[in-house]
Enzyme design. Sequence first.
Site, PDB file in Angstrom:
ATOM      1  N   LYS A 280       3.949  -6.703 -21.490  1.00 20.89           N
ATOM      2  CA  LYS A 280       3.013  -7.804 -21.226  1.00 20.89           C
ATOM      3  C   LYS A 280       1.992  -7.376 -20.177  1.00 20.89           C
ATOM      4  CE  LYS A 280       3.019 -11.337 -18.339  1.00 20.89           C
ATOM      5  NZ  LYS A 280       1.585 -11.468 -18.006  1.00 20.89           N
TER       6      LYS A 280
ATOM      7  N   CYS B   2      -2.070  -0.769  -4.954  1.00 20.96           N
ATOM      8  CA  CYS B   2      -0.885  -1.096  -4.165  1.00 20.96           C
ATOM      9  C   CYS B   2      -0.665  -0.082  -3.048  1.00 20.96           C
ATOM     10  CB  CYS B   2       0.351  -1.196  -5.050  1.00 20.96           C
ATOM     11  SG  CYS B   2       0.523   0.195  -6.149  1.00 20.96           S
TER      12      CYS B   2
ATOM     13  N   GLU C  46       7.811  -1.733  -8.869  1.00 23.19           N
ATOM     14  CA  GLU C  46       6.768  -1.054  -8.092  1.00 23.19           C
ATOM     15  C   GLU C  46       5.935  -2.146  -7.463  1.00 23.19           C
ATOM     16  OE1 GLU C  46       6.397   2.058  -7.559  1.00 23.19           O
ATOM     17  OE2 GLU C  46       7.676   2.980  -9.062  1.00 23.19           O
TER      18      GLU C  46
ATOM     19  N   GLU D 207      -0.544  -7.704   2.755  1.00 27.34           N
ATOM     20  CA  GLU D 207      -1.383  -6.986   1.806  1.00 27.34           C
ATOM     21  C   GLU D 207      -2.574  -7.850   1.396  1.00 27.34           C
ATOM     22  OE1 GLU D 207       0.509  -6.114  -1.960  1.00 27.34           O
ATOM     23  OE2 GLU D 207      -0.459  -4.150  -2.026  1.00 27.34           O
TER      24      GLU D 207
END
Lengths: 502, 288
Positions: A207, A315, A281, A412
């Site tokens: 997906k 990331c 991850e 983040e």
Amino acid sequence: MSQTTETKETPFKPTSPNSKLDFASVWEYAPAPESTSHVEIKDRYELFIGGKFVKPSKDRYFPTINPANKEVITEFAEATQSDVNSAVKAARKAFKGEWSSLAPKTRGKYLYRIARMLQERAREFAVLESMDGGKPIRESRDVDVPLAAAHFFYYAGWADKLEYAFPGKTPEPIGVCGQIIPWNFPLLMLAWKIAPALACGNTVVLKPAETTSLTALKFAELIKDSGLPDGVVNIITGAGQTGAEMVNHEDIDKIAFTGSTAVGKLIQRSIAGTDKKFTLELGGKGALIIFEDAAIDQAVEGIINAIFFNQGHVCCAGSRLLVQEGVANELIGKLKDRMETLIVGDPLDKNTDIGAINSGQQYDTINSFLEIGLDEGADVYQSKCSIPDTGFFIRPTLLTNVSQSKRVVQEEIFGPVLTVQTFRTADEAIQKANNTPYGLAGGVWTDKGSKVFKVGSGLRSGVVWANTYNKFDPTSPFGGYKESGIGREGGLHGLSAYLTLK
Amino acid sequence: MSEHLEVLKTYKIYVNGNFPRTESGRYYKVFDSEKELLANACLCSRKDVRDAVKSARGAFSGWKSRNAYNRGQILYRIAEMLESRRAEFEKQLSTIGFSAAEAEADVNASIDRLIYYAGWTDKYQQVFGSVNPVASAHFNFSLLDPTGVVAILAPDQSPLLGLVSLIAPAIAGGNTCVALASEPYPTTSILFAEVLNASDVPGGVVNILTGKKEELAEHFSGHMDVNAIIYTDTLTPEMIKMIDEQSTENLKRVVKKITSDWYSSEAQSPYFITDFQETKTTWHPIGF
């Protein structure tokens, strides 16, 4: 980049040794847009299940927009529970049937075929990736698509060599893998997920992210063309709910997820108590450590690449600059100068360095972090470049006068925003670098090899880039320590996530 | 000759290289195979878990920076100490129903296991690390790096060999650990702490607590400074779910290796070491 294309008559003349190059007003680049004329985009994309494009059971669709101009590109099907069921069923059937009885070298040859087809259609994929996701064509053309093809090539070769990867063990495929990928590198993350899974003999249901599903569905066309047995790769579209249906599906043996730490934790939580395998991850808050003995101009280039690559939607982005006191002023000055030369604008323009923020939602998130930074007392420096009026664009940004405990340093932001702190000793730098819940990446700039090794080994992160940043290669394991994830992707280490070792 | 009244040993726990009592002041009764009272053991509390984790965290950076050869020497030293106290361990095992031959075999296997992992300390990196041939002008390699503090829920039915089989690979790889000893047979497990204490293992690298798995498992899995947790017994589905769920808070690595046969070749493997390792990939440009 300025919107006008008129060239100035007067060439640039330095008036003093301290004069700076003023790219914005003196040297204009003429627009160099990549043509989209030969790229075919359908009005609507269906789900790809069992080797066929099928309508979603509830007949619901959602639009995708080009974040650079907010125009609707096409629409995707929304997969609901019964669509997830049929995709998993198709994958299970393929796993038990033709796919598991194939000779490993044939499995590998399919992957080689896919890799080659992707290379043949590289330009088409690059254009679509930039239209749908907002990233500069320079990056999708030179990084995303070639690397995606390289992943298929790399893992193709493993298919018939798996017994060499894990000494003393007999590897077996896991079964049906549910894979959920993020919006920042749609095609590359697809390759990271699908290539090793297939090389190991698994089948997949993938997906893509709801804002960037276009290249995945183009890839489904390519899968069809490649002659891969039906059901080995299934691609379904939808948002978080579709992902949740996959995670909770009883007949999926493994979940591979790349995305935010918050969602990663949710996933781990919802499969708690089951035998499902998983790899995650997740996010990061990479530190860039610049020592006084570093080659400063090269470090500046490294920092630019670390934080502004893909608008900072990375990331492992180096989003925290830690600079040794003695060179802080010089470095920050040079960094600001370099930031002024960055061109923010049309992702399809080959001159563009920084494209559009991927979605309205992410645009708001980044802006709210800038607000938080201001509230916390940070000084905000933004490049003075012009940005287009329509679309989601944010100027390259530095936040100075911040400290370790601030939210902008700990959390983040996932945008072109760099926080700046200083340090005096190597130990202090290591401590500050390690002082977040994340542990994905870090960078060290120094002229001294022994310092690279000392500081690199002190960093609690899955990747350390020394005197460089944001480099990727299919042969290299990638993944996080601490709350940046569990498991590795890439290299032979990445195979273990798709095998049961007996 | 006057009659000698046996001195009964009071068993304590092992934290940070010391033998404190539990802070909770609680105890539980330990019985031998004849259902006779063997000893009282510490019934550790959440605070003991926190103290032990703190001590393990404190010891981590020092232990991880020891060179592989030195860690191997220390593991071998543990084997030497166990060998020299084998009679005591065999006697201990006999109180809980091991026959003389079984007890001897258990101690032998435990010593051999320690030596097995002593030998791996300077080899697993060579076998499982890699130099990666990237398609660019970079030198790029992947090394294994210990994950941090490991919580060990030791098996109930194998108080020596089972415990040793879990501690040895964790510390061989540079991690520090907090082990919860066998609940029904804690005395043999906690006795092993005396061996560790005499073996140059720095304080805090291994911590051993006694008490109830049912009570303490959630304090391990919910602790934000524990990086990984391993169990090898079949636990109840509720407990497995609880451990999995709590571990999501800081993305703990949960390792389930269900086994009851600690003598089998599957009970020792370098993959027990890699279970608690992170792969770190380092890139450096190549040029002039």
